[in-house]
Write an enzyme that holds these catalytic residues in place. Structure first.
Site, PDB file in Angstrom:
ATOM      1  N   SER A   7     -41.372  56.632  -0.470  1.00 63.96           N
ATOM      2  CA  SER A   7     -41.032  56.324   0.926  1.00 63.96           C
ATOM      3  C   SER A   7     -39.526  56.323   1.100  1.00 63.96           C
ATOM      4  CB  SER A   7     -41.588  54.951   1.309  1.00 63.96           C
ATOM      5  OG  SER A   7     -41.202  54.615   2.620  1.00 63.96           O
ATOM      6  N   HIS A   8     -39.072  56.697   2.294  1.00 62.01           N
ATOM      7  CA  HIS A   8     -37.667  56.583   2.677  1.00 62.01           C
ATOM      8  C   HIS A   8     -37.471  55.376   3.595  1.00 62.01           C
ATOM      9  CE1 HIS A   8     -36.626  60.511   1.025  1.00 62.01           C
ATOM     10  NE2 HIS A   8     -37.686  61.014   1.619  1.00 62.01           N
ATOM     11  N   ASN A   9     -38.561  54.627   3.862  1.00 61.14           N
ATOM     12  CA  ASN A   9     -38.512  53.478   4.770  1.00 61.14           C
ATOM     13  C   ASN A   9     -37.879  52.283   4.058  1.00 61.14           C
ATOM     14  OD1 ASN A   9     -39.198  51.060   6.159  1.00 61.14           O
ATOM     15  ND2 ASN A   9     -40.876  52.107   7.210  1.00 61.14           N
ATOM     16  N   HIS A  11     -37.136  49.244   5.033  1.00 61.42           N
ATOM     17  CA  HIS A  11     -37.829  47.956   5.214  1.00 61.42           C
ATOM     18  C   HIS A  11     -38.982  47.821   4.220  1.00 61.42           C
ATOM     19  CE1 HIS A  11     -35.645  47.013   8.858  1.00 61.42           C
ATOM     20  NE2 HIS A  11     -35.997  48.163   9.401  1.00 61.42           N
ATOM     21  N   GLU A  39     -46.227  65.319   5.741  1.00 62.61           N
ATOM     22  CA  GLU A  39     -46.994  65.287   6.976  1.00 62.61           C
ATOM     23  C   GLU A  39     -48.308  64.565   6.712  1.00 62.61           C
ATOM     24  OE1 GLU A  39     -48.592  68.328  10.437  1.00 62.61           O
ATOM     25  OE2 GLU A  39     -47.521  69.136   8.717  1.00 62.61           O
ATOM     26  N   ASP A  68     -50.108  53.431   2.905  1.00 57.07           N
ATOM     27  CA  ASP A  68     -50.280  53.728   4.320  1.00 57.07           C
ATOM     28  C   ASP A  68     -50.946  52.504   4.926  1.00 57.07           C
ATOM     29  OD1 ASP A  68     -49.798  55.387   6.503  1.00 57.07           O
ATOM     30  OD2 ASP A  68     -51.804  56.214   6.480  1.00 57.07           O
ATOM     31  N   PHE A 150     -40.989  44.247  10.937  1.00 56.81           N
ATOM     32  CA  PHE A 150     -40.813  45.525  11.625  1.00 56.81           C
ATOM     33  C   PHE A 150     -42.174  45.993  12.110  1.00 56.81           C
ATOM     34  CE2 PHE A 150     -41.648  46.351   7.195  1.00 56.81           C
ATOM     35  CZ  PHE A 150     -42.444  47.491   7.156  1.00 56.81           C
TER      36      PHE A 150
END
Length: 198
Positions: A7-9, A11, A39, A68, A150
């Site tokens: 992940s690049h997230n 948070h 995607e 996810d 978030f």
């Protein structure tokens, strides 16, 4: 053992890093070299988690995890579900998604606003794949509350604790949230099944 979060997230990675502090070093996708956003074409959150984990597993020999999360609102027949992150459109902000959900529930009494947050973690390590699940039950309130968290955290109220997820500090959230419940199971799985395969 190191854990690479596909992940690049920031948070999300910070939450996972805080959870595993003192046990495992947690790296993000950015730490091991960049890759294109995957995607999410799966029909379920389980499929999407596996897609993301597989997309980065070939870049590293470390344990790779991808999660996810879906928000399933009873009154909306389980929506937004697999479309949770893009409920208000592909480039929707957290606020956009929250506003769409609040508008759909306008006038709906609180007892009919039950919802479940569910996180699925896909892990890949040395050719082994597994799926781990965690969830938390609550309801969607009328307006955002809280300064932390978030996503849908400000409008997801957990009856058990009498607060929204956004009213909890990261430390508090990591004891009760859907992701925390999945991470607890993940930690057990690693200890029982993977540590001897280092």
């Amino acid at each position: 053992m190191k854990i690479v979060v596909a992940s690049h997230n920031k948070h999300k990675v910070d939450e996972i890093r805080e959870f595993f502090k003192g046990d495992y070093e947690v790296l993000s996708a950015d730490d091991i070299g960049s890759y294109d956003e995957v995607e999410e074409t799966g029909k379920t959150i389980e499929e999407n988690a596996l897609l993301k984990a597989r997309a980065i597993a070939y870049l590293t020999d470390e344990l790779v995890i991808a999660d996810d999360t879906g928000l399933f609102v009873d009154y909306l027949d389980g929506e937004p579900g697999v479309y949770t992150a893009r409920f208000a459109g592909v480039n929707a902000t957290y606020e956009d998604n929250n506003n769409k959900l609040l508008n759909l529930l306008k006038g709906v009494p609180m007892e009919k606003r039950k919802a479940t947050f569910k996180t699925v973690i896909a892990l890949i390590y040395k050719g082994r794949e597994a799926i781990i699940e965690g969830k938390v039950d609550g309801r969607i309130i009328d307006a955002p509350r809280g300064q932390y968290g978030f996503g849908y955290d400000p409008i997801f109220y957990v009856d058990e604790i009498g607060k929204t997820l956004a009213e909890l500090t990261l430390e508090e959230k990591n004891k009760v949230s859907h992701r925390a419940n999945a991470l607890k199971k993940l930690k057990e799985y690693i200890k029982n099944n993977l540590e001897d395969r280092k």
